[in-house]
Motif scaffolding. Structure first.
Motif, PDB file in Angstrom:
ATOM      1  N   ILE A 145      -5.684  56.028  -8.594  1.00  0.00           N
ATOM      2  CA  ILE A 145      -6.145  54.722  -8.134  1.00  0.00           C
ATOM      3  C   ILE A 145      -6.935  54.904  -6.842  1.00  0.00           C
ATOM      4  CG2 ILE A 145      -5.458  52.381  -7.499  1.00  0.00           C
ATOM      5  CD1 ILE A 145      -2.765  52.944  -8.861  1.00  0.00           C
ATOM      6  N   GLY A 146      -8.169  54.411  -6.832  1.00  0.00           N
ATOM      7  CA  GLY A 146      -8.961  54.497  -5.613  1.00  0.00           C
ATOM      8  C   GLY A 146     -10.425  54.740  -5.890  1.00  0.00           C
ATOM      9  N   ALA A 147     -11.139  55.225  -4.888  1.00  0.00           N
ATOM     10  CA  ALA A 147     -12.576  55.466  -4.962  1.00  0.00           C
ATOM     11  C   ALA A 147     -12.814  56.881  -5.484  1.00  0.00           C
ATOM     12  CB  ALA A 147     -13.211  55.287  -3.587  1.00  0.00           C
ATOM     13  N   GLU A 148     -13.213  56.980  -6.738  1.00  0.00           N
ATOM     14  CA  GLU A 148     -13.361  58.269  -7.409  1.00  0.00           C
ATOM     15  C   GLU A 148     -14.302  58.084  -8.592  1.00  0.00           C
ATOM     16  OE1 GLU A 148     -13.556  61.271  -7.762  1.00  0.00           O
ATOM     17  OE2 GLU A 148     -11.617  62.217  -8.207  1.00  0.00           O
ATOM     18  N   ASP A 149     -14.862  59.192  -9.110  1.00  0.00           N
ATOM     19  CA  ASP A 149     -15.684  59.122 -10.314  1.00  0.00           C
ATOM     20  C   ASP A 149     -14.845  58.654 -11.499  1.00  0.00           C
ATOM     21  OD1 ASP A 149     -18.182  60.180  -9.247  1.00  0.00           O
ATOM     22  OD2 ASP A 149     -17.110  62.082  -9.054  1.00  0.00           O
ATOM     23  N   ASN A 150     -15.502  58.111 -12.521  1.00  0.00           N
ATOM     24  CA  ASN A 150     -14.766  57.658 -13.697  1.00  0.00           C
ATOM     25  C   ASN A 150     -14.278  58.843 -14.525  1.00  0.00           C
ATOM     26  OD1 ASN A 150     -16.622  58.241 -16.060  1.00  0.00           O
ATOM     27  ND2 ASN A 150     -18.010  56.951 -14.873  1.00  0.00           N
ATOM     28  N   ALA A 151     -13.312  58.593 -15.402  1.00  0.00           N
ATOM     29  CA  ALA A 151     -12.653  59.652 -16.159  1.00  0.00           C
ATOM     30  C   ALA A 151     -13.616  60.387 -17.091  1.00  0.00           C
ATOM     31  CB  ALA A 151     -11.488  59.076 -16.961  1.00  0.00           C
ATOM     32  N   ALA A 152     -14.575  59.665 -17.689  1.00  0.00           N
ATOM     33  CA  ALA A 152     -15.517  60.309 -18.611  1.00  0.00           C
ATOM     34  C   ALA A 152     -16.357  61.352 -17.895  1.00  0.00           C
ATOM     35  CB  ALA A 152     -16.404  59.262 -19.268  1.00  0.00           C
ATOM     36  N   HIS A 153     -16.846  61.019 -16.701  1.00  0.00           N
ATOM     37  CA  HIS A 153     -17.634  61.978 -15.929  1.00  0.00           C
ATOM     38  C   HIS A 153     -16.768  63.164 -15.489  1.00  0.00           C
ATOM     39  CE1 HIS A 153     -20.439  63.689 -13.077  1.00  0.00           C
ATOM     40  NE2 HIS A 153     -19.534  63.566 -12.123  1.00  0.00           N
ATOM     41  N   LEU A 154     -15.571  62.899 -14.995  1.00  0.00           N
ATOM     42  CA  LEU A 154     -14.703  63.972 -14.519  1.00  0.00           C
ATOM     43  C   LEU A 154     -14.348  64.952 -15.636  1.00  0.00           C
ATOM     44  CD1 LEU A 154     -12.221  61.995 -12.227  1.00  0.00           C
ATOM     45  CD2 LEU A 154     -14.049  63.547 -11.494  1.00  0.00           C
ATOM     46  N   TRP A 211     -23.731  71.766 -14.054  1.00  0.00           N
ATOM     47  CA  TRP A 211     -22.524  71.402 -13.306  1.00  0.00           C
ATOM     48  C   TRP A 211     -21.485  72.520 -13.398  1.00  0.00           C
ATOM     49  CZ3 TRP A 211     -21.924  67.580  -9.959  1.00  0.00           C
ATOM     50  CH2 TRP A 211     -22.651  66.392 -10.091  1.00  0.00           C
ATOM     51  N   ALA A 212     -21.436  73.210 -14.540  1.00  0.00           N
ATOM     52  CA  ALA A 212     -20.379  74.188 -14.812  1.00  0.00           C
ATOM     53  C   ALA A 212     -20.730  75.599 -14.368  1.00  0.00           C
ATOM     54  CB  ALA A 212     -20.063  74.200 -16.310  1.00  0.00           C
ATOM     55  N   THR A 213     -21.965  75.822 -13.898  1.00  0.00           N
ATOM     56  CA  THR A 213     -22.392  77.196 -13.644  1.00  0.00           C
ATOM     57  C   THR A 213     -23.027  77.397 -12.272  1.00  0.00           C
ATOM     58  OG1 THR A 213     -24.526  76.781 -14.737  1.00  0.00           O
ATOM     59  CG2 THR A 213     -22.740  77.645 -16.110  1.00  0.00           C
ATOM     60  N   ASN A 214     -22.929  76.424 -11.376  1.00  0.00           N
ATOM     61  CA  ASN A 214     -23.476  76.613 -10.036  1.00  0.00           C
ATOM     62  C   ASN A 214     -22.719  77.711  -9.303  1.00  0.00           C
ATOM     63  OD1 ASN A 214     -25.527  74.449  -9.735  1.00  0.00           O
ATOM     64  ND2 ASN A 214     -23.802  73.099 -10.102  1.00  0.00           N
ATOM     65  N   VAL A 215     -23.446  78.660  -8.732  1.00  0.00           N
ATOM     66  CA  VAL A 215     -22.815  79.676  -7.876  1.00  0.00           C
ATOM     67  C   VAL A 215     -23.342  79.579  -6.453  1.00  0.00           C
ATOM     68  CG1 VAL A 215     -22.505  81.227  -9.835  1.00  0.00           C
ATOM     69  CG2 VAL A 215     -24.487  81.531  -8.344  1.00  0.00           C
ATOM     70  N   LEU A 255     -31.900  61.183 -10.419  1.00  0.00           N
ATOM     71  CA  LEU A 255     -31.969  62.631 -10.557  1.00  0.00           C
ATOM     72  C   LEU A 255     -30.614  63.335 -10.542  1.00  0.00           C
ATOM     73  CD1 LEU A 255     -35.144  63.328  -8.409  1.00  0.00           C
ATOM     74  CD2 LEU A 255     -34.927  63.039 -10.880  1.00  0.00           C
ATOM     75  N   THR A 256     -29.519  62.586 -10.464  1.00  0.00           N
ATOM     76  CA  THR A 256     -28.201  63.190 -10.586  1.00  0.00           C
ATOM     77  C   THR A 256     -27.656  62.876 -11.973  1.00  0.00           C
ATOM     78  OG1 THR A 256     -27.768  62.931  -8.227  1.00  0.00           O
ATOM     79  CG2 THR A 256     -25.880  63.339  -9.630  1.00  0.00           C
ATOM     80  N   GLN A 257     -27.472  63.907 -12.789  1.00  0.00           N
ATOM     81  CA  GLN A 257     -27.012  63.703 -14.157  1.00  0.00           C
ATOM     82  C   GLN A 257     -25.497  63.527 -14.154  1.00  0.00           C
ATOM     83  OE1 GLN A 257     -28.524  67.038 -16.419  1.00  0.00           O
ATOM     84  NE2 GLN A 257     -30.551  66.133 -16.608  1.00  0.00           N
ATOM     85  N   ARG A 258     -25.077  62.257 -14.200  1.00  0.00           N
ATOM     86  CA  ARG A 258     -23.653  61.959 -14.239  1.00  0.00           C
ATOM     87  C   ARG A 258     -23.458  60.738 -15.115  1.00  0.00           C
ATOM     88  NH1 ARG A 258     -22.500  61.728  -8.187  1.00  0.00           N
ATOM     89  NH2 ARG A 258     -20.383  61.302  -8.848  1.00  0.00           N
ATOM     90  N   LEU A 259     -22.355  60.692 -15.841  1.00  0.00           N
ATOM     91  CA  LEU A 259     -22.110  59.589 -16.761  1.00  0.00           C
ATOM     92  C   LEU A 259     -21.481  58.433 -16.000  1.00  0.00           C
ATOM     93  CD1 LEU A 259     -22.340  58.690 -19.679  1.00  0.00           C
ATOM     94  CD2 LEU A 259     -20.011  59.499 -20.054  1.00  0.00           C
ATOM     95  N   GLU A 260     -22.308  57.496 -15.575  1.00  0.00           N
ATOM     96  CA  GLU A 260     -21.851  56.285 -14.907  1.00  0.00           C
ATOM     97  C   GLU A 260     -22.851  55.170 -15.198  1.00  0.00           C
ATOM     98  OE1 GLU A 260     -23.556  54.958 -12.132  1.00  0.00           O
ATOM     99  OE2 GLU A 260     -25.093  56.483 -12.327  1.00  0.00           O
ATOM    100  N   VAL A 261     -22.430  53.924 -14.896  1.00  0.00           N
ATOM    101  CA  VAL A 261     -23.281  52.782 -15.213  1.00  0.00           C
ATOM    102  C   VAL A 261     -23.580  51.953 -13.968  1.00  0.00           C
ATOM    103  CG1 VAL A 261     -22.713  52.580 -17.659  1.00  0.00           C
ATOM    104  CG2 VAL A 261     -21.199  51.536 -15.952  1.00  0.00           C
ATOM    105  N   GLY A 262     -23.654  52.656 -12.810  1.00  0.00           N
ATOM    106  CA  GLY A 262     -23.970  51.979 -11.569  1.00  0.00           C
ATOM    107  C   GLY A 262     -22.780  51.782 -10.666  1.00  0.00           C
ATOM    108  N   GLU A 263     -21.592  52.293 -11.073  1.00  0.00           N
ATOM    109  CA  GLU A 263     -20.392  52.069 -10.260  1.00  0.00           C
ATOM    110  C   GLU A 263     -20.124  53.197  -9.271  1.00  0.00           C
ATOM    111  OE1 GLU A 263     -18.689  54.966 -13.122  1.00  0.00           O
ATOM    112  OE2 GLU A 263     -20.228  53.417 -13.202  1.00  0.00           O
ATOM    113  N   GLY A 264     -20.650  54.395  -9.523  1.00  0.00           N
ATOM    114  CA  GLY A 264     -20.459  55.505  -8.592  1.00  0.00           C
ATOM    115  C   GLY A 264     -19.005  55.728  -8.244  1.00  0.00           C
ATOM    116  N   ASP A 265     -18.698  55.761  -6.942  1.00  0.00           N
ATOM    117  CA  ASP A 265     -17.335  55.971  -6.464  1.00  0.00           C
ATOM    118  C   ASP A 265     -16.625  54.655  -6.133  1.00  0.00           C
ATOM    119  OD1 ASP A 265     -17.356  58.725  -6.665  1.00  0.00           O
ATOM    120  OD2 ASP A 265     -18.141  59.024  -4.649  1.00  0.00           O
TER     121      ASP A 265
END
Length: 380
Positions: free
Chosen positions: A112-121, A130-134, A157-167
């Motif tokens: 509960i709180g200010a965080e990305d949604n479960a689908a993005h996480l 996202w999975a290979t940044n070194v 330009l940030t590829q994340r699954l959200e609909v405008g809600e962010g954090d």
């Protein structure tokens, strides 16, 4: 931003029904401090987006960092209560990043709180770059060095699954992982962030989404020496006041999106890819409503204290129906990292980006550039 003093109090009241008759905990409250600081030096060459097309060579010094405040406690009944607040040390806007309380047990976890949604996480660990940044992050850090167009370029330009809600504040539930499979879901009353006292459903102009929800799942397994991971997610919300649909959007204008991704790991190599489609999304940068489709590819190789990685992002968005074509963005990052000591890294990055607006008559819709950056990062 503010530290969300009321967030922890409100969360405690919601969690009370779960904690119930837990009683006093055997162990003392554990407090922790973490985070990272990164000092970055780089040289960039940008062509545009000044409407003339000149090339600009730039030497720059940048900084990135966060400080994480953490606390956890295990109750007598086995419930674990954990809280985390992330303080940004290199931004002038959203000073507090994520801030939430997590309640977990054998039945799963509630956050509960200010965080990305479960689908993005649930998709991030397998979604391409996202999975290979070194080194630096292909999603976040490219436009620190290569300027995005200043014209009518609408693609976020940030590829994340959200609909405008962010954090924005939300509640999420994650099941235990069973047979490699886990499911997560989020309820997002409002896209408004850090706004205690503003009851969901009463927002005025400027709020991009209300009554949104997200559903995600991922699967992880190992077959011999090969690790396999797959994920998928869906998110949808409502436009306050029945905002009109964006260009190419659905009737009614409600934002929605889905994604799928996968990764393979073997002998120090990890390869990942992801695809995402979103409709009627309000751009964080321009405020325009548009549809977008995005691809992400990534690969990395770990050998001892050395790591090499590459990420490629391709995104397209319909800007104006009257003009043929799409706004298009390509970004590439190739990175090397050397682990110098526990928590200490040296990083070297090559960055390239090309932003091509659909309006070929407007130079300010286009930009292109490359950069070489180097940094030392200390995590604690």
């Amino acid at each position: 931003g503010k530290l969300k003093k009321q967030l922890m109090t409100t969360t405690a009241l919601v969690a009370a029904g779960l904690i119930g008759t837990a009683g006093a905990a055997n162990a003392q409250l554990k407090l922790g401090l973490g985070g990272f600081q990164e000092a970055i030096v780089g040289v960039a060459n940008n062509k545009g987006p000044d409407g003339v097309g000149r090339a600009h060579q730039t030497f720059d010094v940048q900084h990135d960092g966060e400080i994480h405040f953490k606390a956890s406690q295990t109750l007598d009944n086995g419930l674990k209560i954990r809280t985390r607040v992330e303080l940004e040390s290199s931004t002038q806007n959203d000073q507090i990043d994520e801030a939430y309380v997590d309640i977990s047990g054998k039945w799963g976890a509630i956050r509960i709180g200010a965080e990305d949604n479960a689908a993005h996480l649930m998709n991030t660990p397998t979604f391409g770059a996202w999975a290979t940044n070194v080194g630096q992050n292909t999603n976040f850090d490219v436009t620190d060095w290569v300027l995005r167009p200043s014209g009518g370029f609408v693609l976020d330009l940030t590829q994340r699954l959200e609909v405008g809600e962010g954090d924005s504040e939300k509640i999420s539930y994650f099941t235990p992982r069973v047979g490699g499979l886990q499911i997560g879901a989020s309820w997002i009353p409002s896209g408004e962030e850090e706004a205690n006292g503003s009851i969901a459903g009463t927002e005025g102009a400027g709020i991009d989404v209300t009554r949104a929800w997200a559903l995600g799942t991922n699967y992880r397994a190992k077959f011999g020496g090969v690790g396999v991971a797959m994920a998928a997610g869906y998110v949808a919300g409502n436009q306050p006041g029945g905002q009109a649909a964006g260009e190419g959007g659905d009737r009614g204008g409600d934002p929605k999106g889905w994604t799928t991704s996968g990764a393979f790991s073997f002998a120090g190599v990890r390869v990942a890819a992801g695809y995402q489609s979103r409709k009627n999304i309000t751009s964080f940068t321009t405020g325009a409503v548009a549809d977008s489709n995005e691809l992400s590819f990534g690969a990395k190789y770990d050998f001892g204290k050395n790591h090499i990685g590459a990420g490629y992002l391709l995104g397209k968005a319909e800007s104006t129906r009257a003009i043929a074509g799409d706004d298009e963005a390509q970004r590439l990052m190739i990175s090397y990292r050397r682990d110098l000591a526990k928590g200490v890294q040296y990083r070297l990055n090559f960055i390239y980006a090309d932003f091509d607006g659909e309006d070929n008559t407007t130079l300010s819709d286009d930009s292109e550039g490359y950069a070489v950056t180097t940094s030392v990062r200390v995590a604690f």
